[in-house]
Design an enzyme around this catalytic site. Structure first.
Site, PDB file in Angstrom:
ATOM      1  CB  CYS A 306      -0.594   2.350  -7.071  1.00 48.96           C
ATOM      2  SG  CYS A 306      -0.477   1.966  -5.324  1.00 48.96           S
ATOM      3  CD  GLU A 481       5.644  -2.879   0.235  1.00 50.31           C
ATOM      4  OE1 GLU A 481       4.820  -2.046  -0.175  1.00 50.31           O
ATOM      5  OE2 GLU A 481       6.856  -2.654   0.322  1.00 50.31           O
TER       6      GLU A 481
HETATM    7  O1  LIG Z   1      -0.107   4.469  -4.223  1.00 46.62           O
HETATM    8  C1  LIG Z   1       0.031   3.447  -3.623  1.00 46.62           C
HETATM    9  C2  LIG Z   1      -0.186   3.216  -2.167  1.00 46.62           C
HETATM   10  C3  LIG Z   1      -1.516   3.619  -1.707  1.00 46.62           C
HETATM   11  C4  LIG Z   1      -1.878   2.973  -0.381  1.00 46.62           C
HETATM   12  O2  LIG Z   1      -1.005   2.471   0.339  1.00 46.62           O
HETATM   13  O3  LIG Z   1      -3.061   2.977  -0.067  1.00 46.62           O
END
Ligand SMILES: O=CCCC(=O)O
Length: 505
Positions: A306, A481
């Site tokens: 993402c 998060e």
């Molecule tokens: O795709 C989303 C998470 C990617 C990441 O935690 O670096």
């Protein structure tokens, strides 16, 4: 192991006990009530060959209550377990995952398609979360305030919310689970995970190891299901009266549905949604640094992150040189099965990913974009392979200009001024991550303040880590998060106490 015996496993594990394909509820491996299973093409298949190697229960809404009741029963006890004991279980879980990393990497390769080196990278990144949240468990604290009245005392305590549900994607199944479950279990919550239909097995392995680490029955339950039943099962979890918190990672479209459903009962929600992340490379950047960082970012897991680079803006004076170098490096990429030693980029995880990439490239081509490298799917051993692709001449009317690509397809755009590129970079409904490369410190600071995203990479393409708050703004969602305090706070309530003190003169 469950029902996987009828398939021929394409790999061997050092510790076969790690492999499970039934759901995990209250410490037991369970079939769905309906008895149905799934192994539909593109869900439970090796993306490097297109072949099924196991099947999982197709749970539906009727399976939800039993799992939630188990999580609630566990919560009643788990919330009173001391934070140190929670930290010790998280540490034990962390070491069991590290001890079994070779096998977990193997499963990850055959579920997601990513090359083995990247699978190890994901495990290393993910255990950052178990390690980090073990530390966080003991540092949850309330506050004491200076009161307005002399006989008054005001203070807050933090308490775990209750049962949390995690709806997780397939691209980084281990990282996504450890980031969510690490925070929830540190806070004193229990969690039910609904894995993506593509990648339930790694998550069942983690649940098995959580059990071995001493977490009580029901602390981490896992309900698998297929694509068709995903909406029904997810909605039943979101609506269940005992589920107090939902953490979702996935598309903005589905994130909005989750938020809507949860709003009926005012449930706390964390949404990690899509990105359309820009990269800004100025002509005073260290080009080697920018190349290395963005190349790794863009092609990580075949572009399926993402936070990956969706639009790469390069200042005019260095545009041609940068593009030439990028093309040359791209042509060296070896696309193949994630388990092959020579492979530097694996397949995309689903056939849908191939179709989407092809549609975006063809739409751009038909509207006048130039394809410098790649642009096609690769037919190889039945896997879902796509050529690493480089495109210029993108205009706003092309779908690729505004959509999240989620494939190894890079678009390059030229810019002249800082103002112009900041406007262009921010011209999206998304706000997950942005990246900029320049050696001008003032400009770097301005970009940090002016780019509209929850995470800004300053001369780096890698800003994901346990200590960094992860999360977007705008249509990329809300909540954090990982990071200090903020991530665990998503699983806590704040209770305010006000006390009248007698006898103090
Ligand atoms: O795709 C989303 C998470 C990617 C990441 O935690 O670096």
């Amino acid at each position: 192991m469950g029902s996987a015996q009828k398939y021929e496993l394409p790999f061997k594990l050092n510790n076969p006990d790690l492999l499970h394909s039934l759901s995990f509820v209250h410490g037991e491996w369970k079939k769905s009530k309906s008895g149905k299973t799934f192994e539909v093409v593109g869900e439970l298949h090796d993306p490097g060959t297109g072949k099924a190697w196991t099947e999982c229960p197709t749970n539906d809404a009727s399976d939800v209550d039993e799992a939630v009741q188990s999580s609630q029963r566990c919560f009643e006890k788990y919330k009173n377990i001391s934070p140190r004991a929670r930290a010790q279980m998280l540490f034990k879980w962390d070491s069991l995952i590290r001890e079994n990393k070779e096998d977990i990497a193997t499963i990850l390769v055959y579920e997601t398609g990513k090359p083995r080196a990247e699978a190890y990278g994901e495990i290393e990144y993910s255990t950052g979360f178990t390690w980090w949240f073990a530390g966080e468990a003991e540092r949850i604290q309330g506050s004491v305030f200076t009161p307005a009245l002399p006989d008054r005392r005001v203070f807050t305590i933090k308490q775990p919310l209750g049962v949390a549900a995690a709806l997780v994607p397939w691209n980084f199944p281990i990282a996504m689970i450890l980031r969510k479950a690490g925070a929830a279990l540190a806070a004193g919550c229990t969690m039910i995970v609904k894995p993506s239909p593509e990648t339930p097995i790694t998550i069942l392995t983690l649940a098995y190891l959580a059990d071995k680490a001493g977490f009580p029955k029901g602390a981490l339950n896992v309900l698998t299901t297929d694509l068709e039943k995903t909406p029904e099962l997810s909605e039943a979890l979101c609506r269940h009266g005992l589920v107090k918190k939902v953490s979702f990672t996935g598309s903005t479209r589905v994130g909005k549905l989750v938020a809507k459903i949860c709003s009926d009962n005012l449930k706390k929600v964390t949404l990690e949604l899509g990105g359309n992340c820009p990269v800004l490379i100025f002509d005073d950047a260290n080009i080697d640094q920018a190349m290395g960082q963005i190349f790794a970012l863009k092609y990580r897991h075949a572009g399926q992150a993402c936070i990956t680079a969706n639009r790469i803006y390069v200042q005019s004076a260095i545009f041609d040189k940068f593009l030439e170098r990028w093309n040359a490096e791209t042509q060296k990429i070896v696309v193949g099965h994630g388990a092959d030693k020579e492979t530097t980029m694996g397949p995309v995880t689903t056939p849908r990913g191939i179709e989407k990439a092809l549609a975006l490239v063809n739409d751009a081509k038909s509207k006048g974009a130039k394809i410098h490298t790649g642009g096609n799917k690769i037919s190889k051993n039945g896997g879902y392979f796509f050529e690493p692709t480089v495109i210029t001449g993108v205009t706003p009317d092309m779908d690729i200009a505004s959509e999240e690509i989620f494939a190894p397809v890079c678009t390059f755009l030229k810019f002249d001024t800082e103002d112009e590129v900041v406007k262009a970079a921010n011209n999206t409904s998304m706000g997950l991550a942005s990246y900029c490369f320049t050696k001008n410190v003032d400009r770097l600071w301005r970009l940090f303040e002016n780019l509209e995203a929850g995470m800004i990479g300053l001369n780096t393409g890698n800003s994901s880590a346990a200590e960094s708050p992860f999360g977007g703004i705008k249509q990329s969602g809300y909540g954090k998060e990982s990071g200090k305090d903020v991530a665990v706070a998503e699983y806590l309530i704040t209770k305010t106490g006000t006390f009248t003190l007698e006898g103090q003169s």
